[in-house]
Design a protein around this motif. Structure first.
Motif, PDB file in Angstrom:
ATOM      1  N   VAL A  56      13.367  25.963   2.166  1.00  0.00           N
ATOM      2  CA  VAL A  56      12.742  27.305   1.611  1.00  0.00           C
ATOM      3  C   VAL A  56      12.616  28.061   3.086  1.00  0.00           C
ATOM      4  CG1 VAL A  56      10.970  29.034   1.087  1.00  0.00           C
ATOM      5  CG2 VAL A  56      11.617  26.849  -0.230  1.00  0.00           C
ATOM      6  N   VAL A  57      12.009  27.215   4.141  1.00  0.00           N
ATOM      7  CA  VAL A  57      11.924  27.845   5.491  1.00  0.00           C
ATOM      8  C   VAL A  57      13.055  28.119   6.101  1.00  0.00           C
ATOM      9  CG1 VAL A  57      11.105  27.207   7.588  1.00  0.00           C
ATOM     10  CG2 VAL A  57       9.623  26.583   6.045  1.00  0.00           C
ATOM     11  N   SER A  58      13.984  27.371   5.893  1.00  0.00           N
ATOM     12  CA  SER A  58      15.357  27.565   6.513  1.00  0.00           C
ATOM     13  C   SER A  58      16.167  28.980   5.931  1.00  0.00           C
ATOM     14  CB  SER A  58      16.589  26.431   6.216  1.00  0.00           C
ATOM     15  OG  SER A  58      17.772  26.641   6.670  1.00  0.00           O
ATOM     16  N   PHE A  59      15.937  28.951   4.555  1.00  0.00           N
ATOM     17  CA  PHE A  59      16.170  30.150   4.095  1.00  0.00           C
ATOM     18  C   PHE A  59      15.784  31.537   4.353  1.00  0.00           C
ATOM     19  CE2 PHE A  59      16.928  33.188   0.542  1.00  0.00           C
ATOM     20  CZ  PHE A  59      18.261  33.099   0.179  1.00  0.00           C
ATOM     21  N   ILE A  60      14.634  31.463   4.548  1.00  0.00           N
ATOM     22  CA  ILE A  60      13.727  32.781   4.899  1.00  0.00           C
ATOM     23  C   ILE A  60      14.189  33.037   6.306  1.00  0.00           C
ATOM     24  CG2 ILE A  60      11.294  33.671   5.139  1.00  0.00           C
ATOM     25  CD1 ILE A  60      10.587  31.965   2.974  1.00  0.00           C
ATOM     26  N   ALA A  61      14.250  32.080   7.297  1.00  0.00           N
ATOM     27  CA  ALA A  61      14.284  32.285   8.651  1.00  0.00           C
ATOM     28  C   ALA A  61      15.720  32.718   8.872  1.00  0.00           C
ATOM     29  CB  ALA A  61      14.421  30.858   9.597  1.00  0.00           C
ATOM     30  N   SER A  62      16.992  32.445   8.164  1.00  0.00           N
ATOM     31  CA  SER A  62      17.954  33.157   8.007  1.00  0.00           C
ATOM     32  C   SER A  62      18.108  34.370   7.844  1.00  0.00           C
ATOM     33  CB  SER A  62      19.077  32.245   7.274  1.00  0.00           C
ATOM     34  OG  SER A  62      19.139  31.091   7.538  1.00  0.00           O
TER      35      SER A  62
END
Length: 274
Positions: A56-62
């Motif tokens: 989830v963190v990777s998705f939001i950061a992108s």
């Protein structure tokens, strides 16, 4: 030559202004890009510090990085005199055309949103989806990154994952190991079941509850098939699977229980000539 020099002297202030605007636009874009990376990394660290799922963190950061970068591009274009309102309208029309041409990418983006919202799996889960079996590493805007058991990195489009069945082997804390052991019809069935029960009970990884099942599954063509179904923690599944098969073979050999293999008897008849 004299005319060019004269033209430059008459318009040098305007040219200088354009050059300064262009330099300012480049600086804005460069700084904005650095800010986008910094904010994305800061957000990633902050969310990971709050124990938010890595995927989830990777998705939001992108998404945050992409939004800041788009805003930076608009600011840079505004600096060089481009009317951003008109540009946004043109960009919207162009985006519609590009969207129609890139329906697959939009489907991947929408699928990524669905994965984040409904959470069929999280980072670290071992899953089978999109024709790939592996451990989820990251969920990005358009694709999910997985690692296979032999340590290959596989990038799977999100639409390919949500478009089919998803099997999450890590979702439940315990799993049942399903084994089918065949013995010959000449072997002692009761003795074989006792041996199998002993092998299962001596394995400390096998859970006492739910109870293991050892029962005759079928009277097949060349063997009596016995179901062996112990319950284990999900992390112990493959260890118990492989170790049990090896112990069954070695113990059956020691105890005289034969494991048949497919075979065919061919009978040749000769005609008698008188």
């Amino acid at each position: 030559m004299e005319q060019i020099k004269q033209l430059f002297e008459q318009n040098h202030e305007v040219l200088l202004s354009y050059v300064l605007q262009l330099v300012a636009a480049v600086v804005i874009f460069y700084i904005g890009r650095l800010v986008a990376k910094a904010v994305s990394r800061f957000l990633e660290k902050a969310l990971l510090g709050r124990s938010v799922d890595k995927a989830v963190v990777s998705f939001i950061a992108s998404i945050v990085y992409a939004m800041i970068l788009i805003a930076t591009v608009l600011m840079a274009l505004s600096q060089v005199g481009v009317q951003t309102t008109s540009f946004i309208a043109i960009l919207g029309a162009a985006g519609l055309a590009v969207g129609l041409a890139l329906q697959g990418s939009l489907a991947n983006f929408a699928s990524g949103i669905l994965i984040i919202l409904f959470r069929p799996f999280k980072s670290g889960d071992f899953i089978e989806a999109g024709g790939v079996t592996g451990t989820v590493d990251k969920i990005e805007i358009f694709q999910t990154i997985m690692k296979t058991p032999d340590n290959k990195l596989v990038i799977v489009p999100n639409a390919q994952i949500t478009g089919g069945a998803i099997t999450n082997y890590s979702a439940e804390p315990i799993r049942r190991v399903d084994l089918v052991i065949g013995i010959s019809y000449d072997s002692d069935l009761r003795k074989a079941k006792q041996i199998l029960q002993q092998i299962i009970s001596e394995d400390a990884r096998v859970l006492p509850e739910p109870a293991s099942v050892i029962s005759v599954a079928a009277l097949a063509d060349s063997a009596v098939n016995i179901n062996v179904r112990p319950w284990v923690n999900s992390a112990d599944y493959w260890g118990v699977y492989w170790d049990t098969l090896e112990k069954v073979k070695l113990t059956f050999d020691e105890q005289g229980i034969s494991i048949p293999f497919p075979q065919m008897d061919v009978h040749i008849k000769k005609d008698k000539q008188e």
